[in-house]
Design a protein around this motif. Structure first.
Motif, PDB file in Angstrom:
ATOM      1  N   ARG A   1     -10.290  -1.421   8.788  1.00 15.61           N
ATOM      2  CA  ARG A   1      -9.113  -0.809   9.386  1.00 15.61           C
ATOM      3  C   ARG A   1      -7.871  -1.084   8.515  1.00 15.61           C
ATOM      4  O   ARG A   1      -7.091  -0.195   8.231  1.00 15.61           O
ATOM      5  N   GLY A   2      -7.762  -2.337   8.080  1.00 15.23           N
ATOM      6  CA  GLY A   2      -6.596  -2.717   7.278  1.00 15.23           C
ATOM      7  C   GLY A   2      -6.532  -1.947   5.960  1.00 15.23           C
ATOM      8  O   GLY A   2      -5.495  -1.416   5.590  1.00 15.23           O
ATOM      9  N   ASP A   3      -7.692  -1.889   5.284  1.00 11.46           N
ATOM     10  CA  ASP A   3      -7.724  -1.203   3.993  1.00 11.46           C
ATOM     11  C   ASP A   3      -7.412   0.277   4.144  1.00 11.46           C
ATOM     12  O   ASP A   3      -6.675   0.867   3.353  1.00 11.46           O
ATOM     13  N   GLU A   4      -8.011   0.865   5.154  1.00  9.47           N
ATOM     14  CA  GLU A   4      -7.832   2.314   5.337  1.00  9.47           C
ATOM     15  C   GLU A   4      -6.383   2.640   5.720  1.00  9.47           C
ATOM     16  O   GLU A   4      -5.818   3.618   5.246  1.00  9.47           O
ATOM     17  N   LEU A   5      -5.795   1.800   6.560  1.00 13.12           N
ATOM     18  CA  LEU A   5      -4.391   2.048   6.945  1.00 13.12           C
ATOM     19  C   LEU A   5      -3.464   1.849   5.744  1.00 13.12           C
ATOM     20  O   LEU A   5      -2.470   2.557   5.583  1.00 13.12           O
ATOM     21  N   ALA A   6      -3.829   0.902   4.885  1.00 14.32           N
ATOM     22  CA  ALA A   6      -3.033   0.684   3.674  1.00 14.32           C
ATOM     23  C   ALA A   6      -3.122   1.911   2.767  1.00 14.32           C
ATOM     24  O   ALA A   6      -2.133   2.344   2.180  1.00 14.32           O
ATOM     25  N   ALA A   7      -4.353   2.459   2.701  1.00 12.03           N
ATOM     26  CA  ALA A   7      -4.549   3.661   1.888  1.00 12.03           C
ATOM     27  C   ALA A   7      -3.725   4.812   2.450  1.00 12.03           C
ATOM     28  O   ALA A   7      -3.169   5.634   1.715  1.00 12.03           O
ATOM     29  N   MET A   8      -3.626   4.873   3.772  1.00 12.23           N
ATOM     30  CA  MET A   8      -2.825   5.924   4.407  1.00 12.23           C
ATOM     31  C   MET A   8      -1.339   5.754   4.056  1.00 12.23           C
ATOM     32  O   MET A   8      -0.643   6.716   3.759  1.00 12.23           O
TER      33      MET A   8
END
Lengths: 363, 252
Positions: free
Chosen positions: A80-87
């Motif tokens: 979740r953290g990585d994907e939100l950072a990518a967003m």
């Protein structure tokens, strides 16, 4: 100072008599906007979907696999953290979090359906809206297939500055950015090269006006015109095309002035190497055309081929368009767009130095 | 009479070519003075040095009491210029062009009075690029007068004009001189220099090779035993042309 302001006023009055310049400055961008707005070219491109699978079971794997089969979606898996950072960086349009209690089965009495959270990027509102509706539809179908009645899973949407944006909302900041670029470069490229070649500048330099005052008036005139043109463009967009401008007008004004200054400097720097009227259009195209297509004027920069991405990322118009779009469509503040601002300021500084070094009033 | 332009040992080199190769002369206050010479003789370079537009390599030049090298903008304040092959910015009306240039001198002028003086009153609201060749030359003279100059520099003012427009411009130049302004011009037309100028300097290959009144120059040539076959004519083709078409200016 009075001389500079007086000269600026006279330059603007003369400009308002120039039908060709008025057409390209005011009507041309509107035509572009109408054309692209009406044709609605926006429903185009991929939607980047980030999936954080916190269930990690067979059912969730099946769901992810099913998403991967949908052509419009580019599925990325991560925490979740990585994907939100990518967003945050603009690499994901939607991030979907599959909860640990996820399963594809009818909900037992007394239990609640597991809740998926869907984050939508408002910076890329158009893609995220399309993607969200695909995901929602898919889940609705899945639920119906399993239970015939009740949903197996509900989706909780987390709309980041959530808003249902139309293509024209996305398009308008791009057209504004393009106009600022065209105006900055063309107004230097054509008038200065022509005036230099026809001895206009030489005649003026035979009077006691200082070069500094002369340049100040010309730059000030162009900044004022840029603000006027952007104002007209936004007014027409809002009144005629019902475009929503979410962010602050003051920030848009600041970006207009900063962007214009940058592209004026770029115009001065490049026109230093243009000696005749005939060369001007070619050199102008060389500078503006790549940015028209690589800097996200009409479409999201997702469609830029990956080998051009590194170039696209650092073009001056990319910084301007990104900043304008974030402010116009997502209400971003100055702090939110600090990266783009830094890019703009850096470009402005570099082009100013080049212009100062190479631009000559006379040949 | 005192000298209003004073030039001594002026030199200017472009690469291998010495465009101005040691030029010395004075222009007296209130005269009409012409610099004559074939193309490439160095006339325009000399004039542009005097106007503060170019730096001389060597020599001195004083215009209206100001050292051109030390204070080019001081010279620009005191002179009026009309440059060869220069145009005005587009989309300005004739009247606005006058006002624009007045602004460059930080002056307020009666633009209509200046246009009236050059016979362009009825063209005040026309864009300068729409004027005819002769009208444009007259506009550029009106513009050159916005700062009430002590010396008016005209670089080939009548080139490309029809005979009527040429004569009209001569009248205008004489009228300007009557008001006390010194006129310094260059021209290719020797008949023009002969009827218009008090004194002429002939320049060739960067040097001044003769300087006197047209009458004295002709007299000294004849004194050296010059003669040419004379076909005694009471009129020439230009007289015929002007007789047939009239002296009135043609406005196109």
């Amino acid at each position: 100072m009075g001389q500079v302001l007086g000269y600026t006023r006279m330059l603007i009055r003369a400009y308002m008599r120039d039908w060709v310049a008025l057409f390209f400055g005011f009507f041309f961008p509107l035509i572009f906007m109408s054309l692209f707005g009406v044709l609605n070219f926006g429903s185009f491109g991929h939607v980047s979907l980030g999936v954080a699978d916190e269930a990690g079971n067979a059912d969730s794997a099946q769901l992810v696999a099913a998403f991967s089969k949908i052509e419009t979606l580019q599925v990325h898996k991560g925490s979740r953290g990585d994907e939100l950072a990518a967003m945050d960086k603009g690499d994901r349009d939607i991030v979907l979090v599959i909860p640990s209690d996820f399963r594809i089965a009818p909900v037992q009495p007394g239990q609640t359906a597991p809740t998926m959270t869907m984050y939508q990027s408002s910076a890329r509102a158009e893609q995220s809206a399309v993607g969200a509706s695909i995901v929602q539809q898919f889940i609705d179908q899945l639920s119906f297939a399993v239970t015939r009645t009740a949903p197996v899973v509900t989706v909780k949407r987390e709309e980041v500055a959530g808003r249902n944006l139309k293509y024209v909302d996305f398009l308008t900041p791009g057209i504004v950015g393009m106009t600022i670029m065209q105006l900055g470069i063309a107004s230097v490229m054509f008038t200065f090269v022509v005036d230099r070649q026809r001895g206009v500048i030489r005649r003026i330099m035979a009077t006691p006006i200082s070069r500094r005052a002369y340049m100040a008036a010309h730059v000030l005139e162009r900044l004022i015109l840029a603000v006027l043109q952007v104002g007209v463009l936004i007014a027409v967009a809002v009144l005629l095309f019902k475009v929503q401008i979410v962010g602050s007008m003051a920030v848009l004004l600041l970006l207009t002035v900063l962007g214009s200054a940058l592209f004026l400097c770029l115009g001065f720097a490049t026109s230093a190497f243009v000696t005749t009227e005939q060369q001007a259009p070619a050199v102008m195209q060389l500078v503006t055309l790549p940015q028209m297509f690589l800097s996200g004027v009409f479409f999201s920069r997702d469609v830029v081929p990956s080998f051009l991405k590194p170039i696209s990322d650092y073009l001056p118009l990319t910084f301007l368009n990104d900043a304008l779009r974030q402010v116009a469509t997502a209400g971003a503040s100055l702090v939110d767009i600090r990266g783009d601002l830094a890019g703009l300021v850096l470009w402005a500084a570099v082009t100013f130095v080049l212009a100062f070094r190479f631009f000559r009033l006379e040949t | 009479m005192t000298a209003i332009v004073s030039v001594g040992g002026l030199r200017k080199r472009y690469g291998d070519i010495e465009a101005v190769a040691g030029v010395t002369f004075d222009v007296k206050q209130g005269e009409i003075f012409a610099l004559l010479g074939p193309n490439g003789a160095g006339k325009t370079t000399t004039v542009e040095i005097l106007e503060g537009l170019r730096q001389a390599d060597e020599g001195t030049a004083t215009v209206a009491g100001v050292d051109v090298r030390k204070d080019p903008s001081g010279v620009k304040e005191r002179i009026g210029v009309q440059l060869q092959s220069s145009t005005f910015p587009e989309n300005f009306l004739a009247k606005e062009i006058v006002e624009l240039f007045a602004l460059f001198y930080k002056r307020k002028v009666d633009a209509m009075a200046l246009l009236r003086a050059v016979g362009l009153e009825d063209r005040a609201k026309q864009k300068s690029e729409k004027l005819s060749g002769g009208q444009r030359q007259r506009l550029s003279i009106a513009v050159a007068m916005v700062n009430e100059p002590q010396v008016l520099f005209l670089d080939e003012p009548t080139t490309g004009l029809d005979p009527q427009a040429r004569r009209n411009l001569w009248d205008l130049i004489r009228a300007i001189r009557r008001r006390g302004t010194t006129v310094f011009l260059t021209t290719h037309y020797l008949d023009e220099a002969e009827v218009l100028c008090d004194r002429v300097a002939i320049m060739d290959a960067g040097k001044i090779i003769a300087l006197d009144s047209p009458r004295s120059l002709i007299a000294s040539l004849l004194a050296r035993g010059f003669s040419k076959p004379v076909a005694q004519q009471q009129a020439n083709l230009e007289d015929v042309f002007l007789d047939l078409t009239g002296h009135e200016l043609r406005e196109d």
